[in-house]
Structure formats: structure tokens, C-alpha cells
Design a protein around this motif. Structure first.
Motif, PDB file in Angstrom:
ATOM      1  N   ASP A  58       0.830  -1.201   0.000  1.00  0.00           N
ATOM      2  CA  ASP A  58       0.000   0.000   0.000  1.00  0.00           C
ATOM      3  C   ASP A  58       0.867   1.255   0.000  1.00  0.00           C
ATOM      4  OD1 ASP A  58      -2.516   1.440   0.191  1.00  0.00           O
ATOM      5  OD2 ASP A  58      -1.871   1.918   2.251  1.00  0.00           O
ATOM      6  N   LEU A  59       1.903   1.247   0.810  1.00  0.00           N
ATOM      7  CA  LEU A  59       2.829   2.376   0.859  1.00  0.00           C
ATOM      8  C   LEU A  59       3.513   2.566  -0.487  1.00  0.00           C
ATOM      9  CD1 LEU A  59       4.229   4.562   2.526  1.00  0.00           C
ATOM     10  CD2 LEU A  59       5.926   2.857   3.171  1.00  0.00           C
ATOM     11  N   ARG A  60       3.916   1.449  -1.103  1.00  0.00           N
ATOM     12  CA  ARG A  60       4.560   1.531  -2.413  1.00  0.00           C
ATOM     13  C   ARG A  60       3.608   2.150  -3.439  1.00  0.00           C
ATOM     14  NH1 ARG A  60       4.661  -0.776  -7.166  1.00  0.00           N
ATOM     15  NH2 ARG A  60       3.121  -2.341  -6.629  1.00  0.00           N
ATOM     16  N   ARG A  61       2.335   1.701  -3.440  1.00  0.00           N
ATOM     17  CA  ARG A  61       1.351   2.252  -4.372  1.00  0.00           C
ATOM     18  C   ARG A  61       1.139   3.742  -4.133  1.00  0.00           C
ATOM     19  NH1 ARG A  61      -3.033  -0.847  -2.923  1.00  0.00           N
ATOM     20  NH2 ARG A  61      -2.012  -2.815  -2.622  1.00  0.00           N
ATOM     21  N   ARG A  62       1.028   4.116  -2.872  1.00  0.00           N
ATOM     22  CA  ARG A  62       0.832   5.532  -2.548  1.00  0.00           C
ATOM     23  C   ARG A  62       2.026   6.378  -2.984  1.00  0.00           C
ATOM     24  NH1 ARG A  62      -1.836   5.848   3.467  1.00  0.00           N
ATOM     25  NH2 ARG A  62      -3.723   4.682   2.989  1.00  0.00           N
ATOM     26  N   LEU A  63       3.215   5.882  -2.701  1.00  0.00           N
ATOM     27  CA  LEU A  63       4.415   6.621  -3.108  1.00  0.00           C
ATOM     28  C   LEU A  63       4.516   6.710  -4.626  1.00  0.00           C
ATOM     29  CD1 LEU A  63       7.045   5.313  -0.548  1.00  0.00           C
ATOM     30  CD2 LEU A  63       6.115   7.619  -0.708  1.00  0.00           C
ATOM     31  N   THR A  64       4.166   5.618  -5.299  1.00  0.00           N
ATOM     32  CA  THR A  64       4.200   5.635  -6.766  1.00  0.00           C
ATOM     33  C   THR A  64       3.222   6.662  -7.309  1.00  0.00           C
ATOM     34  OG1 THR A  64       4.799   3.300  -6.802  1.00  0.00           O
ATOM     35  CG2 THR A  64       3.930   4.219  -8.838  1.00  0.00           C
ATOM     36  N   ARG A  65       1.991   6.668  -6.764  1.00  0.00           N
ATOM     37  CA  ARG A  65       1.004   7.655  -7.208  1.00  0.00           C
ATOM     38  C   ARG A  65       1.465   9.073  -6.912  1.00  0.00           C
ATOM     39  NH1 ARG A  65      -3.645   5.952  -4.176  1.00  0.00           N
ATOM     40  NH2 ARG A  65      -3.262   3.755  -4.349  1.00  0.00           N
ATOM     41  N   ALA A  66       2.023   9.272  -5.722  1.00  0.00           N
ATOM     42  CA  ALA A  66       2.498  10.609  -5.352  1.00  0.00           C
ATOM     43  C   ALA A  66       3.630  11.047  -6.275  1.00  0.00           C
ATOM     44  CB  ALA A  66       2.964  10.623  -3.898  1.00  0.00           C
ATOM     45  N   PHE A  67       4.522  10.127  -6.576  1.00  0.00           N
ATOM     46  CA  PHE A  67       5.626  10.451  -7.476  1.00  0.00           C
ATOM     47  C   PHE A  67       5.105  10.783  -8.869  1.00  0.00           C
ATOM     48  CE2 PHE A  67       8.856   9.085 -10.554  1.00  0.00           C
ATOM     49  CZ  PHE A  67       9.868   9.959 -10.200  1.00  0.00           C
ATOM     50  N   GLN A  68       4.176   9.960  -9.369  1.00  0.00           N
ATOM     51  CA  GLN A  68       3.609  10.221 -10.694  1.00  0.00           C
ATOM     52  C   GLN A  68       2.870  11.553 -10.710  1.00  0.00           C
ATOM     53  OE1 GLN A  68       1.251   6.731 -11.310  1.00  0.00           O
ATOM     54  NE2 GLN A  68       2.956   5.543 -12.162  1.00  0.00           N
ATOM     55  N   TRP A  69       2.130  11.841  -9.642  1.00  0.00           N
ATOM     56  CA  TRP A  69       1.412  13.110  -9.558  1.00  0.00           C
ATOM     57  C   TRP A  69       2.392  14.279  -9.549  1.00  0.00           C
ATOM     58  CZ3 TRP A  69       1.114  16.914  -5.675  1.00  0.00           C
ATOM     59  CH2 TRP A  69       0.120  17.861  -5.867  1.00  0.00           C
ATOM     60  N   ALA A  70       3.487  14.117  -8.781  1.00  0.00           N
ATOM     61  CA  ALA A  70       4.490  15.182  -8.711  1.00  0.00           C
ATOM     62  C   ALA A  70       5.142  15.394 -10.072  1.00  0.00           C
ATOM     63  CB  ALA A  70       5.541  14.852  -7.655  1.00  0.00           C
TER      64      ALA A  70
END
Length: 155
Positions: A58-70
Motif C-alpha cells: 500500500d505504501l509503495r502504491r501511494r508513493l508511486t502515485r504521489a511520485f507520478q502526480w508530482a
């Protein structure tokens, strides 16, 4: 378990890491290929890792989404900045064009005024030339009549 076992375990871990750096996604190191026997904590650590796996995922998915959003936001910001810069250049270009047109209009007005002055001067010169022609013709006619007058009136 001897000192060589620990060294072999480290070698296996380091071999598993080769070729992975530089990937764009998050990376989790592989689990060690060997357990440290005699240490009762190794099974506890594995159980905690298995329990934490959904949390880590879940943390990996959230970080991936946050990175993609950034990244998308940074790209969007760059696009907006580029568009703003292009708009500013276009505005400066139009300002330059308008300034040039204003100068050309002023020059045309000045040329129009000079054209009228030259036309007046030309008309004045033409009138003076016509007047001089008349005076010259009158003088010639008066000179041609004066010898006849002198011959007719001998004093």
C-alpha cells in the motif's frame, strides 16, 4: 554455522542486487537466501515482513502515485511556464509591432505634411514662372514698340 556461512549469505544478497539500480519504480531488497540459525528472531522477522507486506505494498502504491502526480504536476508547471513565456514573447512581439506601426503612422503624417508643403511651393513657383513669362512678353512687346515710337517721334 561458521564464519563462511555468513559470507556466503552476503554474497547471495549482493548478487541479487546487481542490475536493479536505476529503475524508475520503487525497489525492495530481496530477502536473504539464508537464515541465521541459532537466532530465534529470524522467524519473527519473516512473520513481521509477511504481515507488513500489504502495508508495504500500500505504501509503495501511494508513493508511486504521489511520485507520478508530482512528475505530472512538474510537467504541467513546465508546460504552463512555457505557455506563459510564449504568451509574453508574443505580447512583446505585438507591442513591438504596434510601436513600429505608430512610428510609421507618424512618418506618414509627416510625409503628408511635407507633400502639401512641396505642392504649395510648386504652385507658387509655377505662378511666379507664369508671371515672369508675362512680364518678359510685355517687356519684349514694349521694346519692339519703342524703336517704332522713337522713329516716329524724332525730337
Amino acid at each position: 554455522m561458521g564464519p563462511g556461512d555468513f559470507r556466503r549469505c552476503r554474497e547471495r544478497i549482493s548478487q541479487g542486487l546487481q542490475g536493479l539500480p536505476g529503475r524508475a519504480e520503487l525497489w525492495f531488497p530481496p530477502r536473504p537466501a539464508c537464515d541465521f540459525f541459532g537466532d530465534g528472531r529470524s522467524t519473527d522477522i519473516q512473520e513481521e515482513a509477511l504481515a507488513a507486506s500489504p502495508l508495504l505494498e500500500d505504501l509503495r502504491r501511494r508513493l508511486t502515485r504521489a511520485f507520478q502526480w508530482a512528475v505530472q504536476r512538474a510537467i504541467s508547471r513546465r508546460v504552463q511556464e512555457a505557455a506563459a513565456a510564449a504568451a509574453a514573447r508574443e505580447e512583446q512581439s505585438w507591442t513591438g509591432v504596434e510601436a513600429t506601426l505608430a512610428r510609421l503612422r507618424a512618418e506618414l503624417v509627416e510625409m503628408h505634411f511635407q507633400n502639401h508643403q512641396l505642392a504649395r511651393t510648386l504652385l507658387d513657383l509655377n505662378m511666379k514662372v507664369q508671371q515672369l513669362k508675362k512680364e518678359y512678353e510685355l517687356e519684349i512687346t514694349s521694346d519692339s514698340q519703342s524703336p517704332k515710337d522713337d522713329a516716329a517721334n524724332p525730337e
